[in-house]
Design an enzyme around this catalytic site. Structure first.
Site, short mmCIF file in Angstrom:
data_model
loop_
_atom_site.label_atom_id
_atom_site.label_comp_id
_atom_site.label_asym_id
_atom_site.label_seq_id
_atom_site.Cartn_x
_atom_site.Cartn_y
_atom_site.Cartn_z
N GLY A 63 3.90 3.53 13.43
CA GLY A 63 4.66 2.29 13.65
C GLY A 63 4.18 1.56 14.91
CE LYS A 99 -1.77 2.68 3.13
NZ LYS A 99 -1.74 3.99 2.45
CB CYS A 156 13.63 8.12 7.76
SG CYS A 156 14.47 7.08 6.59
CD GLU A 180 11.29 12.10 11.67
OE1 GLU A 180 10.18 11.65 12.03
OE2 GLU A 180 12.09 11.47 10.98
CD GLU A 221 13.47 3.70 7.94
OE1 GLU A 221 13.45 4.58 8.83
OE2 GLU A 221 13.41 3.93 6.73
P1 NAP Z 1 2.49 8.02 8.34
O1 NAP Z 1 1.13 8.42 8.69
O2 NAP Z 1 3.28 7.19 9.27
O3 NAP Z 1 2.38 7.27 6.91
C1 NAP Z 1 3.17 6.19 6.47
C2 NAP Z 1 2.28 5.12 5.87
O4 NAP Z 1 1.47 4.53 6.87
C3 NAP Z 1 1.33 5.64 4.81
O5 NAP Z 1 1.20 4.68 3.78
C4 NAP Z 1 0.05 5.77 5.60
O6 NAP Z 1 -1.08 5.74 4.78
C5 NAP Z 1 0.11 4.55 6.49
N1 NAP Z 1 -0.76 4.60 7.66
C6 NAP Z 1 -1.23 5.69 8.32
N2 NAP Z 1 -2.00 5.31 9.37
C7 NAP Z 1 -2.03 3.96 9.37
C8 NAP Z 1 -2.63 2.97 10.20
N3 NAP Z 1 -3.39 3.30 11.24
N4 NAP Z 1 -2.44 1.66 9.91
C9 NAP Z 1 -1.68 1.30 8.86
N5 NAP Z 1 -1.09 2.18 8.04
C10 NAP Z 1 -1.23 3.50 8.28
O7 NAP Z 1 3.37 9.27 7.98
P2 NAP Z 1 2.82 10.73 7.56
O8 NAP Z 1 1.65 11.14 8.37
O9 NAP Z 1 2.68 10.73 6.10
O10 NAP Z 1 4.06 11.62 8.00
C11 NAP Z 1 4.12 12.10 9.34
C12 NAP Z 1 5.53 12.10 9.85
O11 NAP Z 1 6.08 10.79 9.74
C13 NAP Z 1 6.51 12.95 9.08
O12 NAP Z 1 6.45 14.28 9.46
C14 NAP Z 1 7.81 12.32 9.44
O13 NAP Z 1 8.23 12.79 10.69
C15 NAP Z 1 7.46 10.85 9.53
N6 NAP Z 1 7.79 10.11 8.30
C16 NAP Z 1 8.83 9.26 8.33
C17 NAP Z 1 9.19 8.56 7.19
C18 NAP Z 1 10.33 7.63 7.16
O14 NAP Z 1 10.91 7.42 6.11
N7 NAP Z 1 10.67 7.00 8.26
C19 NAP Z 1 8.47 8.75 6.00
C20 NAP Z 1 7.37 9.61 6.00
C21 NAP Z 1 7.05 10.28 7.16
P3 NAP Z 1 -1.73 7.10 4.20
O15 NAP Z 1 -0.60 8.03 3.89
O16 NAP Z 1 -2.38 6.62 2.99
O17 NAP Z 1 -2.63 7.59 5.25
#
Ligand code: NAP
Ligand code: MG
Length: 501
Positions: free
Chosen positions: A248, A190, A299, A401, A265
């Site tokens: 996570g 996904k 990240c 972060e 990760e």
């Molecule tokens: P996020 O919510 O953790 O999104 C990552 C993935 O998880 C997306 O595919 C998201 O889907 C999915 N997801 C969200 N809620 C979920 C749930 N309850 N169960 C299963 N999957 C779920 O990240 P974000 O909100 O886009 O970004 C927020 C912060 O995360 C950023 O500001 C940054 O600090 C961090 N981040 C870290 C990384 C990394 O490489 N480690 C990458 C991106 C962001 P949808 O997007 O479709 O909702």
């Protein structure tokens, strides 16, 4: 549903034909959740709308991945053939690199030159690396007694769910698919709802690469709905996630329902240490790359600079001079080096964290403001590359972060203090240090609490080298042999060759 493809005319003049459905069992299907709209962060306009998966659609995708796992067309082919399919997929990605780079830049905002010359080649290199592994996976023979032949089989973990973020959509898909397919697993992937396009194009290439139906399923959908359904599905064996630490943790809870294997990760707040014996110019160049690449949305961004006080003025002026080279603007323009942040939400979060830092006493050395009106001519999530000095470990910005083009600078006196400051974080993803003292270069990496340490560089990963974090930065490793092993189970076979009762 028949395959509904749309013709998208991109801002760089390229026309890309893209399917809009859910890719399940090598077919395109409609989704039963509310459709997704994806926007360009450059002009804030909707690019297109797409089918989105409900929990029911996820169930269908998982069932097809389960059926494919035991189907002769996948289970019984040779390991070498699996490797050839991965090679073919890599070649197809390379063949369509302009289409993929166009979609990535349009959807995510990263400069086109980066999508084309860095991200696509990185995805290709990762798939090729794992293609080479496919027929080199084997178990052990274990001596016990003369009447027993004991050995291990190394087998695929099974049906894998993979949830990826928006910062490197294509690269993250390849990091997940490479080891999965080399190991002989099947997958439901996904993408993030903010950047769903390049994965759809990738799905178009799956069948052409020779992968049988159900082996790779790619379904767009929302995290709370489709992502949650995947993480909690009772017939998924393993989940691999890249994204925020908060999600996570939620995934870990959902995965516990059937004790799924997990690799996570998540976030980071990685330090970069500059000692007085370092090549200061090199340290400044790498510090810039390590924090500002990909609009700071990395990240492993080494965004927390720790600089020995004796070289602080020299280092800071070198860094600020390098930052003036940044060209913020339309990511399709040739000379642009920094595009917009991915969404309004991220843009707001970054500006708000800068505001908090200033309130808490940090000094803005450069940037610190939105460039929407100038670089974006009134549209787009543009933020100036920002350096904040005088940051102390009691400030919010030292710990949170940012995930944007923001560097903080904190000074230290001794190596001991540097290590203490570096480890003062809930995260432990990466770290970098700059020194010309070989003893220090060997000593300090052992003391840093992180999954990766770069000595005299930053953020130059290789597919051959394990990638991942400790503390709240994650569980397990991607890339390298370690990344492969998380998709394998060890089965012990005790073959009795003569012991009678
Ligand atoms: P996020 O919510 O953790 O999104 C990552 C993935 O998880 C997306 O595919 C998201 O889907 C999915 N997801 C969200 N809620 C979920 C749930 N309850 N169960 C299963 N999957 C779920 O990240 P974000 O909100 O886009 O970004 C927020 C912060 O995360 C950023 O500001 C940054 O600090 C961090 N981040 C870290 C990384 C990394 O490489 N480690 C990458 C991106 C962001 P949808 O997007 O479709 O909702
Ligand atoms: Mg988008």
């Amino acid at each position: 549903m028949e395959n509904i493809e749309i013709q998208l005319k991109a801002p760089n003049g390229r026309t890309v034909v893209l399917p809009t459905g859910l890719f399940i069992n090598n077919e395109w299907k409609s989704g039963s959740a509310k459709r997704l709209e994806t926007r360009s962060p450059t002009d804030e306009q909707v690019i297109c709308s797409l089918e989105a998966a409900s929990a029911g659609d996820i169930d269908l995708a998982v069932r097809s991945a389960r059926a494919a796992l035991t189907h002769a067309s996948w289970r019984d082919i040779s390991a070498a053939e699996r490797g050839q399919m991965l090679h073919k997929l890599a070649a197809l990605i390379y063949e369509h690199k302009e289409d993929l780079a166009t979609l990535e830049t349009w959807d995510n905002g990263k400069p086109y030159s980066v999508s084309l010359e860095e991200d696509v080649p990185e995805a290709v290199a990762c798939l090729r690396y794992y293609a080479g592994w496919a027929d080199k996976i084997h178990g052990q023979t274990i001596p016990t007694t003369c009447q027993k032949f004991a050995y291990t089989l190394t087998q695929p973990v099974g049906v894998c769910a993979q949830i990826i973020p928006w910062n490197y959509p294509l690269v993250m898909a390849s990091w997940k698919l490479g080891p999965t397919l080399a190991a002989g697993c099947t997958v439901v992937l996904k993408p993030a709802e903010q950047t769903p396009l390049s994965a759809l194009f990738l799905a178009k290439l799956v069948e052409a690469a020779g992968l049988p139906p159900g082996v790779v399923n790619i379904v767009n959908g929302r995290g709370q709905e489709a992502g949650h359904a995947l993480a909690s599905h009772m017939d998924v064996d393993k989940i691999a996630f890249t994204g925020s630490t908060m999600v996570g943790k939620e995934i870990m809870r959902s995965a516990s329902l059937n004790l799924k294997k997990i690799t996570l990760e998540t976030g980071g707040k990685s330090p970069l240490l500059v000692f007085e014996d370092a090549d200061i110019h090199q340290a400044a160049e790498w510090a810039f790359i390590g924090a500002m690449s990909n609009q700071g949305q990395v990240c492993t961004a080494t965004s927390r600079l720790l600089v020995q006080d004796s070289v602080l003025p020299r280092f800071l002026s070198a860094l600020l001079a390098i930052i003036t080279r940044t060209v913020v603007g339309n990511p399709f323009a040739k000379d642009t080096t920094q595009g917009p942040q991915v969404t309004q939400q991220q843009y707001d979060k970054i500006l708000s964290l800068i505001g908090v830092a200033v309130k808490e006493g940090a000094k803005v050395e450069c940037g610190g403001q939105s460039l929407r009106e100038t670089a974006g001519r009134g549209r787009g999530y543009f933020i100036a590359p920002t350096v904040l000095s005088g940051v102390t470990s009691s400030m919010t910005i030292f710990h949170e972060e940012v995930f944007g083009p923001v560097l903080t600078v904190t000074s230290f006196e001794t190596e001991q203090e540097a290590v203490r400051l570096a480890n003062d974080s809930i995260y432990g993803l990466a770290a970098a240090l700059f020194t010309r003292d070989v003893e220090r270069a060997h000593r300090v990496p052992q003391l840093l609490q992180s999954g990766m340490v770069w000595v005299n560089s930053s953020n130059d990963p290789n597919p051959q080298v394990p990638f991942g974090g400790i503390k709240q930065s994650g569980i397990g490793r991607e890339l390298g042999e370690a990344g492969l092993s998380s998709y394998l189970e060890t089965k012990s076979v005790h073959l009795n060759i003569g012991a009678k009762l």
